[in-house]
Design an enzyme around this catalytic site. Structure first.
Site, PDB file in Angstrom:
ATOM      1  N   CYS A 104    -120.539  16.944  -5.228  1.00 41.11           N
ATOM      2  CA  CYS A 104    -120.521  16.131  -6.444  1.00 41.11           C
ATOM      3  C   CYS A 104    -121.613  15.076  -6.384  1.00 41.11           C
ATOM      4  O   CYS A 104    -121.747  14.353  -5.417  1.00 41.11           O
ATOM      5  CB  CYS A 104    -119.162  15.463  -6.597  1.00 41.11           C
ATOM      6  SG  CYS A 104    -119.037  14.408  -8.039  1.00 41.11           S
TER       7      CYS A 104
ATOM      8  N   CYS B 121    -135.603  15.225   9.547  1.00 41.82           N
ATOM      9  CA  CYS B 121    -135.581  14.502  10.823  1.00 41.82           C
ATOM     10  C   CYS B 121    -135.066  15.439  11.913  1.00 41.82           C
ATOM     11  O   CYS B 121    -133.856  15.540  12.151  1.00 41.82           O
ATOM     12  CB  CYS B 121    -134.704  13.260  10.711  1.00 41.82           C
ATOM     13  SG  CYS B 121    -135.242  12.095   9.441  1.00 41.82           S
TER      14      CYS B 121
ATOM     15  N   ARG C 221    -139.937  15.029  14.826  1.00 43.00           N
ATOM     16  CA  ARG C 221    -140.612  15.042  13.526  1.00 43.00           C
ATOM     17  C   ARG C 221    -139.726  14.438  12.438  1.00 43.00           C
ATOM     18  O   ARG C 221    -138.509  14.509  12.488  1.00 43.00           O
ATOM     19  CB  ARG C 221    -140.987  16.473  13.140  1.00 43.00           C
ATOM     20  CG  ARG C 221    -141.880  17.182  14.145  1.00 43.00           C
ATOM     21  CD  ARG C 221    -142.380  18.503  13.567  1.00 43.00           C
ATOM     22  NE  ARG C 221    -141.272  19.395  13.235  1.00 43.00           N
ATOM     23  CZ  ARG C 221    -140.719  20.254  14.093  1.00 43.00           C
ATOM     24  NH1 ARG C 221    -141.154  20.310  15.340  1.00 43.00           N
ATOM     25  NH2 ARG C 221    -139.725  21.045  13.714  1.00 43.00           N
TER      26      ARG C 221
END
Length: 273
Positions: free
Chosen positions: A124, A264, A268
């Site tokens: 939602c 993430c 990196r």
């Protein structure tokens, strides 16, 4: 928040207390079939009722419901301050769980004026909003400072987070939201819905009066509109997620002044705002 009370009807003693349950399954590997038990995350209807009026039914993992109610009330702008919550009572029945929240009269008047009925699904976002203009007009600016060195803390924090998800470890089906300060995870909340996990985390920060200017939110999900909105609503200056952002999340992060980092993974990450 010391005035809050909670009635759980022995929630702490039933199967929902761990957030998952064991089910019988038939596992197929090639031509081999075997009956095994598997753990699945709990998904349970939780009705949020304000001053006797049902406002939303959310599909959530039935843990940490007091802080969930606090977080939802704040991130959905039902209340402006936690002092406007006078009482929280949690009642379990065969149909689901009712969270009865008593709020200040001025907050209840505002709620009735802007009331929306939600069918709270696990994905939602802005279901129930009356018009597209509401997205623009209700979005708050972030005023807390963002510190660049927080970005360098993301990889180590992500490693810590992988080790602090007990529900996901046994089910593979829960999202997690964590609070990171000085590169260390202070607390983690899990839920079948990413927005629910975030509401639980933010409600915990507010209930325990944790300084929201000194850390950032880390999540094991994509970065969607509602996560950016909820963080901005509580003046969080950095949201970091393991998966991709949506275009609207990026746009609204830029507009609110929230720093958004996604993908993430390992060493990196990608900064989008």
């Amino acid at each position: 928040m010391d005035s809050l009370t909670e009635t759980t009807n022995a929630l702490s003693n039933d199967t929902h207390a761990q957030g998952y349950q064991s089910v019988s399954t038939t596992r197929h590997v090639g031509h081999i079939r075997e009956v095994v038990y598997d753990c699945v995350v709990e998904e349970f209807p939780v009705a949020l009722i304000y001053n006797g009026i049902s406002h939303a039914v959310m599909m959530t993992t039935p843990l940490d419901l007091e802080v969930f109610a606090i977080g939802f009330s704040l991130t959905e702008a039902i209340i402006d301050h936690p002092r406007q919550i006078y009482d929280i009572e949690i009642i379990k029945s065969d149909l689901g769980i009712q969270v009865e929240i008593t709020i200040a009269s001025e907050a209840f008047i505002k709620l009735k004026t802007h009331r929306r009925t939600l069918a709270g699904q696990t994905g939602c976002g802005i279901c129930g909003i009356e018009s597209l203009q509401q997205i623009q007009h209700t979005f708050p600016p972030v005023t807390h400072d963002f510190f660049v060195h927080w970005l360098d803390q993301i990889p180590d924090a992500m490693v810590q987070l992988q080790q602090q998800q007990p529900i996901s470890a046994v089910t593979g089906g829960a999202h997690a939201a964590a609070w990171v300060v000085n590169g260390n995870i202070l607390t983690v909340f899990e839920d079948v819905g990413r927005h629910n996990a975030l509401d639980k985390l933010l409600g915990h920060l507010v209930k325990h009066d944790i300084d929201r200017s000194q850390g950032f939110v880390l999540m094991t999900s994509r970065a969607s509109y509602e996560l950016v909105k909820k963080c901005a609503q509580l003046n969080i200056s950095l949201l970091a997620t393991i998966s991709a952002p949506t275009s609207l999340a990026i746009e609204l992060a830029k507009r609110s002044g929230l720093k958004l980092a996604s993908f993430c993974r390992q060493s990196r990450y990608v900064v989008y705002s």
